[in-house]
Design an enzyme around this catalytic site. Sequence first.
Site: not given
Ligand SMILES: *Cc1c(COP(=O)(O)O)cnc(C)c1O
Length: 385
Positions: A50, A102, A174, A199
């Site tokens: 962990r 988001y 982000d 992504k």
């Molecule tokens: C998908 C996404 C998230 C969240 O991420 P997860 O891996 O699905 O928890 C946060 N910010 C943006 C811009 C996203 O596209």
Amino acid sequence: MNKTLKFNTLTIHARQKPEETSGAVMPPIFQTSTYAQEAPGVNKGHEYARVTNPTRTALEDLLAGLEDATDCAAFASGLAAMDALLKMLRPGDEVISTNDLYGGSYRLFTQVFEPYGIKFHFINLSDTAELMAHINDNTKMVWIETPTNPLLSIIDIRSITDITRRRDIISVVDNTFASPYLQQPLKLGADVVIHSTTKYLGGHSDIIGGAICTSHRDVIDNMRFQTKASGAIPGPMDCYLTLRGIKTLAVRMQRSCENARDIAHFLRNHPDVAKVFYPGFEDHPGHEIAQQQMRDFGGMVSFSLKNDDVETAKKFMSNTSVFTLAESLGGVESLISHPVSMTHGSIPVEVRRKSGLQDSLIRLSVGIEDIDDLKTDLDNAFKAI
Ligand SMILES: *Cc1c(COP(=O)(O)O)cnc(C)c1O
């Protein structure tokens, strides 16, 4: 690693070295929960998985290298990374963020953290006067997303970090939509970069993961403490797949951007389309800033239909076959989605309308397939509505 290496080399080599015992070029998947100790407290740097795992460390090192950060902490998902970062806040603290956020971040802010006494403001972050008007002594974080999702607005990172740096405010970007290939927020003055590695970084729609990159000692110490104390860590297999994905980030992004550019123009010329949202257009309000802070304009394109209703949008989406109807983005395969009924379903109608999110808005994550097949696919869907 040599600091002068270019980004497209760093995606493969940043802070990576062959595995010590075998010379393996790719880090092995250390599928273990614990590590043998010679005597209590005497070990090879690992005690319990962990806290640390060598496959995870290899991923963290690579990501830190790509974002030009001293450190990175990997998490089980993008939202788990955000959750950990927000836990640095205390009741009474305030966060300023964008009104085109988001949906999952919006849900985390308003439904998980607001009840703990943290206040969130959703404003137009492109307007620095509006930002200034919302800053007070309780402001601890400014949370930027650019390009925004799904309207692909561009926020000037530098203009915001110039403001936050003169105060005791952490600026968070982000960077999921851009990926470090397109934009490196720490170089634009940001304090923390957050990623959903699910992504573009992972890039193959086969893992869920998140990360925080920063050069602030207090932030990274807190993130490491939280992975140990709360445990939202990614498993070694997922870390390995993310590492493998990142190696091709540059070539995938390059093709994705090329295809998206082509599709944006194709859509703009189509008689059934009302508006195309794409920062690569010269008349896009954020075009100049995008040119300054991004290397290209990304693989995302959104558009609305002249027939602005949910049903027409749904009909369109059920008639594509190369574009797969699915949430998420950033994979090699092209995806199509309807924010209003899918990813942004948790945003109240009034809030949604206020930020300009139309009923017929369709979002494309343009993959790396042959451009002719992508255009033919969209053309067929238009014929079916
Ligand atoms: C998908 C996404 C998230 C969240 O991420 P997860 O891996 O699905 O928890 C946060 N910010 C943006 C811009 C996203 O596209």
